[in-house]
Motif scaffolding. Structure first.
Motif, PDB file in Angstrom:
ATOM      1  N   ALA A   1      -7.593  78.949  -6.072  1.00 45.96           N
ATOM      2  CA  ALA A   1      -7.396  80.009  -7.156  1.00 45.96           C
ATOM      3  C   ALA A   1      -6.416  81.245  -6.555  1.00 45.96           C
ATOM      4  O   ALA A   1      -6.596  81.267  -5.381  1.00 45.96           O
ATOM      5  CB  ALA A   1      -8.742  80.557  -7.754  1.00 45.96           C
TER       6      ALA A   1
ATOM      7  N   ILE B   1      -1.995  76.954   0.911  1.00 46.87           N
ATOM      8  CA  ILE B   1      -2.921  77.850   0.229  1.00 46.87           C
ATOM      9  C   ILE B   1      -3.150  79.062   0.783  1.00 46.87           C
ATOM     10  O   ILE B   1      -2.952  79.972   0.102  1.00 46.87           O
ATOM     11  CB  ILE B   1      -4.210  77.170   0.096  1.00 46.87           C
ATOM     12  N   ILE B   2      -3.320  79.161   1.997  1.00 47.39           N
ATOM     13  CA  ILE B   2      -3.549  80.449   2.674  1.00 47.39           C
ATOM     14  C   ILE B   2      -2.177  81.303   2.890  1.00 47.39           C
ATOM     15  O   ILE B   2      -2.321  82.412   2.428  1.00 47.39           O
ATOM     16  CB  ILE B   2      -3.865  80.245   4.318  1.00 47.39           C
ATOM     17  N   ALA B   3      -0.975  80.485   2.890  1.00 48.84           N
ATOM     18  CA  ALA B   3       0.118  81.292   2.938  1.00 48.84           C
ATOM     19  C   ALA B   3       0.688  81.843   1.636  1.00 48.84           C
ATOM     20  O   ALA B   3       1.165  82.905   1.615  1.00 48.84           O
ATOM     21  CB  ALA B   3       1.186  80.255   3.582  1.00 48.84           C
TER      22      ALA B   3
ATOM     23  N   GLY C   1      -1.505  82.914  -0.278  1.00 51.07           N
ATOM     24  CA  GLY C   1      -2.448  83.937  -0.923  1.00 51.07           C
ATOM     25  C   GLY C   1      -3.471  83.441  -1.783  1.00 51.07           C
ATOM     26  O   GLY C   1      -4.353  84.089  -2.569  1.00 51.07           O
ATOM     27  N   GLY C   2      -3.751  82.166  -1.573  1.00 51.36           N
ATOM     28  CA  GLY C   2      -4.819  81.519  -2.449  1.00 51.36           C
ATOM     29  C   GLY C   2      -6.352  81.539  -1.600  1.00 51.36           C
ATOM     30  O   GLY C   2      -5.778  81.840  -0.519  1.00 51.36           O
ATOM     31  N   THR C   3      -7.089  81.193  -2.251  1.00 52.83           N
ATOM     32  CA  THR C   3      -8.393  80.987  -1.730  1.00 52.83           C
ATOM     33  C   THR C   3      -8.575  79.635  -1.239  1.00 52.83           C
ATOM     34  O   THR C   3      -8.127  78.797  -2.024  1.00 52.83           O
ATOM     35  CB  THR C   3      -9.634  81.526  -2.312  1.00 52.83           C
ATOM     36  N   ILE C   4      -9.248  79.446  -0.147  1.00 55.91           N
ATOM     37  CA  ILE C   4      -9.400  77.898   0.457  1.00 55.91           C
ATOM     38  C   ILE C   4     -10.239  77.085  -0.506  1.00 55.91           C
ATOM     39  O   ILE C   4     -10.081  75.974  -0.625  1.00 55.91           O
ATOM     40  CB  ILE C   4      -9.826  77.922   1.959  1.00 55.91           C
ATOM     41  N   SER C   5     -10.823  77.749  -1.378  1.00 51.32           N
ATOM     42  CA  SER C   5     -11.594  76.872  -2.223  1.00 51.32           C
ATOM     43  C   SER C   5     -12.259  77.847  -3.564  1.00 51.32           C
ATOM     44  O   SER C   5     -12.826  78.808  -3.621  1.00 51.32           O
ATOM     45  CB  SER C   5     -12.980  76.479  -1.712  1.00 51.32           C
ATOM     46  N   HIS C   6     -11.823  77.418  -4.672  1.00 53.64           N
ATOM     47  CA  HIS C   6     -12.254  78.036  -5.815  1.00 53.64           C
ATOM     48  C   HIS C   6     -13.673  77.663  -6.544  1.00 53.64           C
ATOM     49  O   HIS C   6     -14.387  78.334  -7.011  1.00 53.64           O
ATOM     50  CB  HIS C   6     -11.341  78.056  -7.168  1.00 53.64           C
TER      51      HIS C   6
ATOM     52  N   VAL D   1     -16.752  75.468   1.445  1.00 47.17           N
ATOM     53  CA  VAL D   1     -16.118  75.272   2.584  1.00 47.17           C
ATOM     54  C   VAL D   1     -16.384  74.119   3.511  1.00 47.17           C
ATOM     55  O   VAL D   1     -15.624  73.295   4.053  1.00 47.17           O
ATOM     56  CB  VAL D   1     -16.535  76.765   3.256  1.00 47.17           C
TER      57      VAL D   1
ATOM     58  N   TYR E   1     -11.095  78.834   6.123  1.00 45.06           N
ATOM     59  CA  TYR E   1     -12.069  79.764   5.539  1.00 45.06           C
ATOM     60  C   TYR E   1     -12.049  81.220   6.797  1.00 45.06           C
ATOM     61  O   TYR E   1     -12.017  82.388   6.373  1.00 45.06           O
ATOM     62  CB  TYR E   1     -13.448  79.403   5.504  1.00 45.06           C
TER      63      TYR E   1
ATOM     64  N   GLU F   1      -9.392  83.483   5.991  1.00 46.14           N
ATOM     65  CA  GLU F   1      -9.387  83.802   4.727  1.00 46.14           C
ATOM     66  C   GLU F   1     -10.568  85.149   4.914  1.00 46.14           C
ATOM     67  O   GLU F   1     -10.331  86.037   4.335  1.00 46.14           O
ATOM     68  CB  GLU F   1     -10.013  82.944   3.673  1.00 46.14           C
TER      69      GLU F   1
ATOM     70  N   LEU G   1     -13.841  89.958  11.287  1.00 48.24           N
ATOM     71  CA  LEU G   1     -14.776  90.902  11.070  1.00 48.24           C
ATOM     72  C   LEU G   1     -15.785  90.199   9.993  1.00 48.24           C
ATOM     73  O   LEU G   1     -16.953  90.296  10.029  1.00 48.24           O
ATOM     74  CB  LEU G   1     -14.438  92.281  10.656  1.00 48.24           C
TER      75      LEU G   1
ATOM     76  N   LEU H   1     -19.386  76.019   7.368  1.00 47.60           N
ATOM     77  CA  LEU H   1     -18.923  77.338   6.794  1.00 47.60           C
ATOM     78  C   LEU H   1     -18.736  78.258   8.247  1.00 47.60           C
ATOM     79  O   LEU H   1     -17.533  78.715   8.527  1.00 47.60           O
ATOM     80  CB  LEU H   1     -20.391  78.118   6.566  1.00 47.60           C
TER      81      LEU H   1
ATOM     82  N   TRP I   1     -11.731  95.984   7.942  1.00 43.40           N
ATOM     83  CA  TRP I   1     -12.110  94.795   7.279  1.00 43.40           C
ATOM     84  C   TRP I   1     -11.705  94.552   6.003  1.00 43.40           C
ATOM     85  O   TRP I   1     -12.047  95.468   5.170  1.00 43.40           O
ATOM     86  CB  TRP I   1     -13.714  95.104   7.304  1.00 43.40           C
TER      87      TRP I   1
ATOM     88  N   ARG J   1      -9.865  88.182  -1.827  1.00 44.88           N
ATOM     89  CA  ARG J   1      -8.722  87.520  -1.868  1.00 44.88           C
ATOM     90  C   ARG J   1      -8.064  86.858  -3.124  1.00 44.88           C
ATOM     91  O   ARG J   1      -7.148  86.989  -3.294  1.00 44.88           O
ATOM     92  CB  ARG J   1      -8.867  86.231  -0.621  1.00 44.88           C
ATOM     93  N   ALA J   2      -8.990  86.365  -3.593  1.00 41.91           N
ATOM     94  CA  ALA J   2      -8.763  85.668  -5.087  1.00 41.91           C
ATOM     95  C   ALA J   2      -9.718  86.286  -6.292  1.00 41.91           C
ATOM     96  O   ALA J   2     -10.605  87.033  -5.927  1.00 41.91           O
ATOM     97  CB  ALA J   2      -9.091  84.208  -5.050  1.00 41.91           C
ATOM     98  N   PRO J   3      -9.166  86.062  -7.509  1.00 43.15           N
ATOM     99  CA  PRO J   3      -9.917  86.366  -8.674  1.00 43.15           C
ATOM    100  C   PRO J   3     -11.388  85.925  -8.353  1.00 43.15           C
ATOM    101  O   PRO J   3     -12.259  86.988  -8.523  1.00 43.15           O
ATOM    102  CB  PRO J   3      -9.330  85.668  -9.746  1.00 43.15           C
ATOM    103  N   ARG J   4     -11.660  84.917  -8.257  1.00 43.51           N
ATOM    104  CA  ARG J   4     -13.099  84.397  -7.738  1.00 43.51           C
ATOM    105  C   ARG J   4     -12.786  83.316  -6.809  1.00 43.51           C
ATOM    106  O   ARG J   4     -11.677  82.451  -6.816  1.00 43.51           O
ATOM    107  CB  ARG J   4     -13.689  83.849  -9.096  1.00 43.51           C
ATOM    108  N   SER J   5     -13.900  83.034  -5.973  1.00 44.11           N
ATOM    109  CA  SER J   5     -14.098  82.018  -4.998  1.00 44.11           C
ATOM    110  C   SER J   5     -15.052  81.094  -4.650  1.00 44.11           C
ATOM    111  O   SER J   5     -16.197  81.920  -4.778  1.00 44.11           O
ATOM    112  CB  SER J   5     -13.451  82.669  -3.808  1.00 44.11           C
ATOM    113  N   ALA J   6     -15.083  80.207  -4.015  1.00 44.15           N
ATOM    114  CA  ALA J   6     -16.299  79.601  -3.675  1.00 44.15           C
ATOM    115  C   ALA J   6     -16.083  79.368  -2.347  1.00 44.15           C
ATOM    116  O   ALA J   6     -16.800  78.704  -1.609  1.00 44.15           O
ATOM    117  CB  ALA J   6     -16.593  78.039  -4.159  1.00 44.15           C
ATOM    118  N   ALA J   7     -15.480  80.065  -1.528  1.00 43.47           N
ATOM    119  CA  ALA J   7     -15.273  80.281   0.009  1.00 43.47           C
ATOM    120  C   ALA J   7     -16.335  81.098   0.524  1.00 43.47           C
ATOM    121  O   ALA J   7     -15.923  82.223   0.937  1.00 43.47           O
ATOM    122  CB  ALA J   7     -13.637  80.475   0.525  1.00 43.47           C
TER     123      ALA J   7
END
Lengths: 541, 541
Positions: free
Chosen positions: A415, A486-488, A490-495, A499, A507, A510, A514, A537, B248, B252-258
């Motif tokens: 996402a 995805i990371i490059a 700006g997306g999240t690795i999973s919507h 993980v 992850y 992402e 910290l 995770l 810190w 990253r995303a609007p919503r995420s499951a990461a």
């Protein structure tokens, strides 16, 4: 626990054995002509699966047996172990279909309540046995394969903690519209129990028929009707978690300013911090009316702009999705009616669904109609919507048939914010297409948007190609390239897939250094022996 | 940094010095007759405030001066110290008005950017100097009084870290509708900056005119228009936090499951885990139309049922609030037009406000009208709505006038599930009334609902009585009794004021032992020296 809850999925694939179906000839032809798929690739028989020796000794088995109240609920037989080996990602299936079960659990425990889950965790802490919480077993990100990919490999014995006996509706508050369930309850049964009271949870991911409520919470699931009912993490008001350090109750009020929201640490923790044993969720009146309809847009860009308009300014349909040109052409927007013949016209198919009272549904549908028309959409009526509805859980069955036929098929998702979505779409597609083409198996890459927010949306990719010589190894570079893209971008690795072990390294990037240190500190506090889902995770300790 | 951002609040009370106003004679009469208020209780002059000696020595001051880039941004003068002493709860005001500033900061630092905040944290870690992040200074829960109530008292020196120089709009994404702000920006200036681009944040708590965006995030603020725009924690998509362990970045995303949502650890952390230096928030188009109107219900119960109907089945107004019988009778639902004369009729006043496009506002207003009428509401037109709007930020000014006049006035709030709300309301009222009556100062206890959710709502109480001999000590047992009643009746110890030092002991019960252990572990990871807001949220180490 009723019969239905105990029903098992096909061990080598997805779902109900009775519902498996071969590919239509036309699709098989398409695979040959378009993707160069040559040879069928059937699964070995169950008896052909090679299990590693079980490593639990007498004292460990005795303590575990005592924890679950008797030998009936501790299983070490081959079939139980195979059925709890990994999840349902395509690499998971390819490995088990080939008879490889190197990371099968050493035993399966079936506790009957929260106290027994605590007892299992205490026994496993004492014996340093790892624990993999097992709900529906539907993870597609390696969430059930402890230490997978670590050099330590399967050095440490582990048990699958199957939650199917925790399957009760504990409380229903019709005034506040909340329901408290045990975590091992499968979603269809939860809907049955709620419908007796006139309510629905409204959570319908593709895994709906098999997944459990605890699994939804542990992985931050998002359903096909998320626009109307919200993501699962939006629905959860409280959770009870069994941890090696004892019981953790989180969540007290509808919303609160009393400190950080600790529910949000449990949601998405994928069994690494504790085992969710019950949870309270918001429910809604079961809808009197359901209408799904199709819309056609000239391009993915035009359709995405229309979805953005609805997500930002309303009205919001209950279901809202948009297939890109390729997915529309292949007809995979409606897997149950897949013919291999392209749809009649070019462009992109969108589905808008409405659930609610008759009046509310009619009003929202009319208002949506006006917006989508202004955005260039062409209404296609209810037939495409009904096709989509019929096939909404069919994707994984189709994948089984594709694997049987010798094709490779996998999905992945992300996402991003609306402004970043075009680049994210382009880069992930190119990463998948480029890598697999270079490897000699040019793929079909399909994509849809299925979850929208005011600030952005999800992208869900389906990849179909010929299987390589070693299909698991063949896919790995393409998956890595997609993750990097995805990371490059700006997306999240999973919507909504989570993980697991598959996305762990991305992850970490992402969440940042910290973030990982914080999460590790939380884990060390609740699970000092590191028995819970090691390697999921977070890197295994 | 412009002049407006540097403007200071009245040191002994609330807000703009020019806006202070004495009580109307009729109200003063009411206080005498109804509550037995006898003697005015003016504040000492600023020069009459007794400050403890500043405890920072040469090396500490030199390092802090270097951290903020020069002596202009390190203040140790008496006025700066007084102006950063505690927050704006009634006990805070009563103490400072009496000239008691025992827990004044030893110095005030004004870093100019994120890097300087990091440098301040490093210097303070090195010297074991505590740090209290200071945004608008509007805490009403002891969020700015480190170690308050601990036996260690003010043993350790501390600095107030004033964020007012971090006051810029860093980025605006009109496609995704997000804006990135520095955290020290005050809300009115944020609205000004956004309105130049046609957007609004839509976050209007009673502290709006003075509070900062970072403060909203750190305390999980909820605005008067939360039904329409959401709580502040709903709006935040990302935060940058300066911690003693470094930077810190979360979100990253609007919503995420990461994984777990780590943003939700920062939100509500009240400066104990780090200093929020910038944040990205969802914004919305500035509304073309705003209408607020009044409704009358026969009883609080009937009105609450109507609000529940809207919260659960829609439509949802942008602003939605309901005063109980006492608050309606006193007219405090509209503090700016307070006369001390009861309203014309009995019952409960509700305010429903609508903001959006002309068309959308009209539609939602009409649909709301239909629901409220069906629920027994009587429409009162726009006058009560306009009165409410005019007085929406006036409450704290009224409190100053009440304190001057010798009355005691304080507010507290909670939230609960709909089914628990009647008991929560009754028990908190009785705790306040019982305790203060027994102490010889029978109070007026008023209440309203101002934030609604599908599963529950907030309750906001206002208490007015005569001041006791020692008004801070006099109030303490009533506040304790209210807190006990909240926890016993299943409410949260705070829906939007936060925890601070005042609610810390009850927060520990709400979060539970494992929740507190988890939070302490997170703090120890990010702030190993324990310099950040010690005693707030968690017991001082």
């Amino acid at each position: 626990m009723n019969d239905r809850a105990m029903r098992d999925m096909v061990w080598s694939g997805w779902g109900d054995p009775g519902r498996a179906a071969p590919l239509p000839d036309s699709v098989a032809g398409l695979l040959r002509e378009l993707l160069g798929v040559r040879h069928a690739a059937p699964a070995v028989p169950l008896s052909g699966v090679a299990l590693p020796p079980a490593r639990l000794a007498g004292p460990e088995l005795a303590d575990l047996t005592a924890a679950v109240g008797g030998p009936a609920f501790l299983r070490t037989d081959a079939e139980s172990r195979v059925r709890h080996t990994r999840g349902k990602s395509t690499p998971d299936l390819l490995r088990i279909r080939s008879g490889e079960a190197s990371d099968a659990p050493d035993a399966v425990v079936l506790p009957g309540d929260h106290a027994e889950v605590l007892a299992v965790l205490r026994a496993c802490t004492r014996h340093r046995v790892a624990v993999v919480p097992f709900g529906g077993g539907t993870s597609v990100v390696g969430g059930l394969a402890p230490r997978s990919g670590d050099s330590a490999g399967s050095a440490r014995p582990f048990v699958a903690l199957d939650l199917r006996r925790l399957d009760r509706l504990l409380a229903l508050d019709p005034v506040s519209r909340t329901a408290t369930f045990q975590a091992g309850l499968r979603a269809p049964r939860a809907e049955e129990l709620l419908s007796g009271h006139g309510f629905t949870l409204g959570h319908f991911p593709q895994s709906f028929e098999w997944a459990t409520l605890g699994g939804f919470a542990a992985t931050r699931s998002s359903g096909q009707a998320s626009a109307g009912y919200g993501r699962f993490d939006d629905l959860v008001t409280a959770l009870t978690v069994a941890t090696p350090e004892g019981t953790w109750d989180v969540g007290r009020a509808p919303r609160s300013a009393a400190g950080p929201d600790l529910r949000q640490l449990v949601l998405g923790s994928e069994g690494t911090l504790g085992v969710i044993t019950s949870l309270t969720v918001a429910v809604r009146p079961a809808p009197a009316s359901r209408v799904y309809e199709g819309w056609r847009f000239g391009s993915f860009e035009e359709g995405a702009a229309a979805l953005r308009r609805l997500a930002q300014d309303g009205p919001l349909p209950t279901v809202l999705r948009l297939s890109d040109e390729t997915e529309t052409m292949i007809g995979l927007a409606r897997p149950d009616s897949l013919t291999g013949r392209p749809d009649d016209a070019a462009g992109c198919l969108a589905i808008a669904g409405f659930e609610g009272t008759e009046e509310e549904t009619a009003n929202r549908r009319a208002a949506t109609h006006a917006v989508l028309t202004r955005c260039g959409g062409e209404p296609l009526g209810e037939t495409p919507g009904q096709d989509w509805e019929r096939g909404r859980y069919a994707g994984p069955y189709l994948r089984d048939a594709l694997l049987d036929a010798g094709a490779f098929a996998e999905t992945l998702e992300t996402a991003g914010f609306w402004s970043a979505l075009p680049e994210l779409y382009r880069e992930v597609r190119e990463a998948l297409t480029g890598t697999l083409t270079e490897a000699g198996t040019p793929p079909l890459v399909l994509c849809h948007i299925s979850h929208v927010y005011p600030t952005g949306a999800s992208l869900y990719f389906t990849v179909v190609s010929a299987q390589g010589e070693d299909p698991v190894a063949h896919w790995a570079p393409a998956k890595r390239a997609a993750n990097e893209a995805i990371i490059a971008a700006g997306g999240t690795i999973s919507h909504h897939h989570g993980v697991g072990t598959d996305h762990r390294d991305w992850y970490a990037r992402e969440a940042g250094p910290l973030g990982m240190v914080v999460l590790s500190a939380v884990k060390a506090t609740l699970d000092p022996a590191g028995i819970l889902n090691p390697g999921v995770l977070l890197p295994a300790g």
